[in-house]
Design a protein around this motif. Sequence first.
Motif, mmCIF file in Angstrom:
data_model
loop_
_atom_site.group_PDB
_atom_site.id
_atom_site.type_symbol
_atom_site.label_atom_id
_atom_site.label_comp_id
_atom_site.label_asym_id
_atom_site.label_seq_id
_atom_site.Cartn_x
_atom_site.Cartn_y
_atom_site.Cartn_z
ATOM 1 N N THR A 178 0.870 -1.177 0.000
ATOM 2 C CA THR A 178 0.000 0.000 0.000
ATOM 3 C C THR A 178 0.901 1.219 0.000
ATOM 4 N N LEU A 179 0.807 1.976 -1.067
ATOM 5 C CA LEU A 179 1.626 3.172 -1.243
ATOM 6 C C LEU A 179 0.735 4.388 -1.004
ATOM 7 N N LYS A 180 1.180 5.261 -0.106
ATOM 8 C CA LYS A 180 0.430 6.484 0.192
ATOM 9 C C LYS A 180 1.314 7.683 -0.099
ATOM 10 N N ALA A 181 0.702 8.698 -0.704
ATOM 11 C CA ALA A 181 1.393 9.948 -0.988
ATOM 12 C C ALA A 181 0.795 11.044 -0.124
ATOM 13 N N TYR A 182 1.691 11.813 0.493
ATOM 14 C CA TYR A 182 1.280 12.908 1.372
ATOM 15 C C TYR A 182 1.833 14.216 0.834
ATOM 16 N N ASN A 183 1.107 15.319 1.081
ATOM 17 C CA ASN A 183 1.656 16.621 0.742
ATOM 18 C C ASN A 183 2.550 17.081 1.894
ATOM 19 N N SER A 184 3.171 18.237 1.756
ATOM 20 C CA SER A 184 4.121 18.696 2.775
ATOM 21 C C SER A 184 3.456 19.002 4.112
ATOM 22 N N ALA A 185 2.127 19.186 4.130
ATOM 23 C CA ALA A 185 1.401 19.434 5.385
ATOM 24 C C ALA A 185 0.969 18.127 6.056
ATOM 25 N N GLY A 186 1.248 16.998 5.406
ATOM 26 C CA GLY A 186 0.909 15.705 5.991
ATOM 27 C C GLY A 186 -0.459 15.166 5.604
ATOM 28 N N LYS A 187 -1.151 15.810 4.656
ATOM 29 C CA LYS A 187 -2.453 15.332 4.194
ATOM 30 C C LYS A 187 -2.247 14.301 3.086
ATOM 31 N N ILE A 188 -3.057 13.252 3.116
ATOM 32 C CA ILE A 188 -2.968 12.217 2.070
ATOM 33 C C ILE A 188 -3.457 12.789 0.747
ATOM 34 N N ARG A 189 -2.620 12.635 -0.276
ATOM 35 C CA ARG A 189 -2.984 13.058 -1.640
ATOM 36 C C ARG A 189 -3.645 11.915 -2.394
ATOM 37 N N TRP A 190 -3.097 10.705 -2.239
ATOM 38 C CA TRP A 190 -3.665 9.529 -2.890
ATOM 39 C C TRP A 190 -3.110 8.266 -2.253
ATOM 40 N N THR A 191 -3.789 7.144 -2.496
ATOM 41 C CA THR A 191 -3.380 5.824 -2.019
ATOM 42 C C THR A 191 -3.473 4.856 -3.195
ATOM 43 N N LYS A 192 -2.510 3.957 -3.281
ATOM 44 C CA LYS A 192 -2.485 2.982 -4.377
ATOM 45 C C LYS A 192 -2.064 1.630 -3.814
ATOM 46 N N GLU A 193 -2.784 0.569 -4.183
ATOM 47 C CA GLU A 193 -2.387 -0.788 -3.802
ATOM 48 C C GLU A 193 -1.686 -1.430 -4.985
ATOM 49 N N LEU A 194 -0.494 -1.949 -4.731
ATOM 50 C CA LEU A 194 0.349 -2.511 -5.775
ATOM 51 C C LEU A 194 0.786 -3.912 -5.382
ATOM 52 N N PRO A 195 1.046 -4.777 -6.368
ATOM 53 C CA PRO A 195 1.515 -6.129 -6.050
ATOM 54 C C PRO A 195 2.928 -6.100 -5.479
ATOM 55 N N TYR A 196 3.212 -7.022 -4.564
ATOM 56 C CA TYR A 196 4.520 -7.064 -3.917
ATOM 57 C C TYR A 196 5.083 -8.475 -3.949
ATOM 58 N N ILE A 197 6.352 -8.597 -4.314
ATOM 59 C CA ILE A 197 7.092 -9.864 -4.260
ATOM 60 C C ILE A 197 8.422 -9.567 -3.578
ATOM 61 N N ASP A 198 8.756 -10.326 -2.539
ATOM 62 C CA ASP A 198 10.012 -10.133 -1.801
ATOM 63 C C ASP A 198 11.209 -10.106 -2.741
ATOM 64 N N TYR A 199 12.129 -9.188 -2.487
ATOM 65 C CA TYR A 199 13.418 -9.058 -3.170
ATOM 66 C C TYR A 199 13.310 -8.728 -4.661
ATOM 67 N N SER A 200 12.114 -8.469 -5.172
ATOM 68 C CA SER A 200 11.973 -8.145 -6.593
ATOM 69 C C SER A 200 11.255 -6.821 -6.818
ATOM 70 N N THR A 201 10.322 -6.489 -5.945
ATOM 71 C CA THR A 201 9.571 -5.242 -6.070
ATOM 72 C C THR A 201 10.441 -4.099 -5.577
ATOM 73 N N GLU A 202 10.406 -2.985 -6.289
ATOM 74 C CA GLU A 202 11.200 -1.836 -5.872
ATOM 75 C C GLU A 202 10.503 -0.542 -6.264
ATOM 76 N N ILE A 203 10.679 0.487 -5.444
ATOM 77 C CA ILE A 203 10.207 1.835 -5.748
ATOM 78 C C ILE A 203 11.410 2.764 -5.648
ATOM 79 N N VAL A 204 11.542 3.656 -6.647
ATOM 80 C CA VAL A 204 12.619 4.632 -6.641
ATOM 81 C C VAL A 204 11.999 6.010 -6.861
ATOM 82 N N ALA A 205 12.208 6.923 -5.918
ATOM 83 C CA ALA A 205 11.711 8.292 -6.049
ATOM 84 C C ALA A 205 12.655 9.077 -6.952
ATOM 85 N N LEU A 206 12.073 9.817 -7.881
ATOM 86 C CA LEU A 206 12.832 10.658 -8.802
ATOM 87 C C LEU A 206 12.467 12.114 -8.562
#
Length: 162
Positions: free
Chosen positions: A19-47
């Motif tokens: 479950t990935l949640k995005a917050y604005n700088s004031a701490g309010k949730i902007r959006w939520t996304k459920e994504l599939p997860y597999i150990d040692y293979s799933t990765e997220i990189v912030a750009l």
Amino acid sequence: MSVSDDTLLHYSIHKKTMTLKAYNSAGKIRWTKELPYIDYSTEIVALKDRFLFVDAKNKRIKLYSSAGKLIAEKAYLPIPTTYNSYWMPLHMAVDGTCFMFTAKKNGNEELVIMDTSNLKVLFTYKKGEFDLEKEFLFLNNTTGLYILSDEGRTLVSTQLIK
């Protein structure tokens, strides 16, 4: 993780779901996304103003905006090899404009370098074009890949095609 527009990304993992949640700088949730997860293979990189997601379940690399909208996706799954098994599946360039990973295509391993703005493949190397046991790769930006010997001597300085 944070992206440059002050979006903060936070994830939690339960069983095979991230479950990935995005917050604005004031701490309010902007959006939520459920994504599939597999150990040692799933990765997220912030750009800079987006993020990469390695969807191991569906064997895809996805690029999302900081608003959670899909920008692009490609049918690749980074695989662990001797070259990158001690790194994360994706190896980012110093300037964040591109990244590289190892994948299998038609049963053969190749090193793929992609642009972080649109997932365009900038360059591929076939296994055997260099010795990943004795050489190290350093990705500087979209135009510079350096192959170094284990003594630190530059063997090749490649200008990638954009």
